[in-house]
Design an enzyme around this catalytic site. Structure first.
Site, PDB file in Angstrom:
ATOM      1  NE  ARG A 103     -73.620 122.463 -33.691  1.00  0.00           N
ATOM      2  CZ  ARG A 103     -74.398 121.389 -33.766  1.00  0.00           C
ATOM      3  NH1 ARG A 103     -73.853 120.190 -33.947  1.00  0.00           N
ATOM      4  NH2 ARG A 103     -75.709 121.493 -33.672  1.00  0.00           N
ATOM      5  CG  HIS A 130     -78.947 123.316 -29.778  1.00  0.00           C
ATOM      6  ND1 HIS A 130     -78.830 124.052 -30.948  1.00  0.00           N
ATOM      7  CD2 HIS A 130     -78.869 122.004 -30.157  1.00  0.00           C
ATOM      8  CE1 HIS A 130     -78.678 123.211 -31.969  1.00  0.00           C
ATOM      9  NE2 HIS A 130     -78.703 121.973 -31.525  1.00  0.00           N
ATOM     10  CD  GLN A 133     -82.947 120.174 -31.377  1.00  0.00           C
ATOM     11  OE1 GLN A 133     -82.050 119.988 -32.192  1.00  0.00           O
ATOM     12  NE2 GLN A 133     -84.123 119.606 -31.522  1.00  0.00           N
ATOM     13  CG  ASP A 225     -79.044 116.067 -25.605  1.00  0.00           C
ATOM     14  OD1 ASP A 225     -78.710 115.344 -26.572  1.00  0.00           O
ATOM     15  OD2 ASP A 225     -78.439 117.124 -25.316  1.00  0.00           O
ATOM     16  CB  CYS A 265     -81.950 117.484 -29.696  1.00  0.00           C
ATOM     17  SG  CYS A 265     -80.667 116.754 -28.669  1.00  0.00           S
TER      18      CYS A 265
HETATM   19  N1  NVA Z   1     -76.130 118.171 -25.883  1.00  0.00           N
HETATM   20  C1  NVA Z   1     -75.653 117.728 -27.179  1.00  0.00           C
HETATM   21  C2  NVA Z   1     -76.581 118.175 -28.265  1.00  0.00           C
HETATM   22  C3  NVA Z   1     -76.208 117.759 -29.645  1.00  0.00           C
HETATM   23  C4  NVA Z   1     -77.137 118.285 -30.694  1.00  0.00           C
HETATM   24  C5  NVA Z   1     -74.242 118.252 -27.386  1.00  0.00           C
HETATM   25  O1  NVA Z   1     -73.961 119.390 -26.992  1.00  0.00           O
HETATM   26  O2  NVA Z   1     -73.431 117.517 -27.929  1.00  0.00           O
HETATM   27  N1   CP Z   2     -79.718 118.268 -32.988  1.00  0.00           N
HETATM   28  C1   CP Z   2     -78.634 118.771 -33.603  1.00  0.00           C
HETATM   29  O1   CP Z   2     -78.251 119.932 -33.439  1.00  0.00           O
HETATM   30  O2   CP Z   2     -78.028 117.898 -34.476  1.00  0.00           O
HETATM   31  P1   CP Z   2     -76.629 118.072 -35.205  1.00  0.00           P
HETATM   32  O3   CP Z   2     -75.557 118.008 -34.157  1.00  0.00           O
HETATM   33  O4   CP Z   2     -76.567 116.919 -36.161  1.00  0.00           O
HETATM   34  O5   CP Z   2     -76.608 119.402 -35.912  1.00  0.00           O
END
Ligand code: NVA
Ligand code: CP
Length: 308
Positions: A103, A130, A133, A225, A265
């Protein structure tokens, strides 16, 4: 059929409809039969540059349920945080583990890790995609609606990583995808173009419609989101204003099909991108969706590192 064995999962643009369908079927099987020794002795390294609840826990528990093991590595603690290169880290970890989940703040770093690792690399969220997801999202839609082809899914909000991966998979599965983002927050034009090309090939559509009320007409699924993603915190005040007309609330839900489902998500900000009445209401399937992260990721892991 082993076609995915050894492959990275960085974006679904590298996969085809048959492979994705196979993953969905295997995820269904794993949801019904969670425990096995199918990954006995296999180890997954999970590198996190950002926070996580779902991704971290679902990958770790998923590995253990299949007889394997997962290591949580935060970049604050491992040597990358002190300047060891991604390339060296990739080669070192490849000597210990069977796959690496990453990540990261940048797709470039993900590609660099994948280039230098001799084991499969799985994208656990980056700035552009992602994929895990999105696979859970379409798996959930299949559970809720009984089909994917022709299902209308409307994404309201930021044209970000989550939206991009959903656009790609929706297009690949012949769905009708609409993205309703305010001006300045549209999805990446290149990803829009690529999704539209996929949609054309598979009989679906990917459409941008800035007006959320027009966008949700006949929607089977409404998805949103957060307005401020991880790393964008300094823009949050501006984003609150820019997105204020793109909130998913009951008035908007009432403009969709009566049996519309709501997905997110997570994590969610009640009162911002979605009201409490919607996310905690009868149309919401967000916890089913969150659970499904684990089932689909287990299918991915078996496909890329399973014993043959
Ligand atoms: N768009 C959000 C998704 C989190 C799972 C982010 O990148 O923080
Ligand atoms: N939806 C998602 O990826 O959640 P986290 O950031 O908790 O892993």
């Amino acid at each position: 059929d082993g076609s995915m064995h050894g492959k990275d999962v960085l974006t679904w643009l590298d996969y085809n409809q048959a492979e994705v369908s196979q993953l969905l079927a295997q995820a269904q099987h794993l949801k019904e039969n969670p425990y096995s020794q199918s990954l006995k002795g296999k180890n997954l390294a999970m590198i996190f540059e950002k926070s996580s609840t779902r991704t971290r826990v679902s990958f770790e528990v998923g590995m253990v349920q299949m007889g394997g093991h997962a290591l949580y590595l935060n970049t604050r603690d491992i040597q990358v945080g002190r300047g060891e290169t991604i390339a060296d880290t990739a080669q070192v970890l490849s000597g210990y583990v069977d796959a690496i989940m990453f990540r990261t703040t940048s797709h470039g770093k993900l590609k660099e890790l994948a280039e230098h690792a001799s084991v499969p690399v799985i994208n656990g969220l980056c700035d552009i995609y992602h994929p895990c997801q999105a696979l859970a999202d379409i798996f959930t839609i299949l559970e809720l609606k009984g089909r994917l082809c022709g299902v209308k899914v409307v994404y309201i909000g930021d044209g970000n990583n989550v939206a991009h991966s959903l656009m790609i998979l929706a297009a690949m599965m012949g769905m009708e995808m609409v993205v309703s983002a305010p001006d300045g927050y549209q999805p990446d034009p290149l990803i829009t173009e690529k999704s539209q090309a996929l949609a054309k090939r598979y009989g679906g559509s990917v459409v941008l419609e800035e007006n959320p009320e027009k966008a949700v007409k006949h929607a089977d699924v409404i998805y949103t989101d957060v307005w401020t993603s991880m790393g964008q915190e300094e823009e949050s005040e501006k984003r609150l204003l820019d997105f204020k007309d793109h909130q998913v609330n009951e008035a908007l839900l009432n403009k969709a099909k009566t049996n519309v489902s709501f997905l997110h998500c997570l994590p969610a900000h009640r009162g911002e991108e979605v009201t409490a009445s919607v996310i905690d209401g009868s149309h919401s399937a967000v916890f089913q969706q969150a659970e499904n992260r684990m089932h689909v990721q287990k299918a991915i892991l078996q496909a890329v590192i399973g014993w043959k």
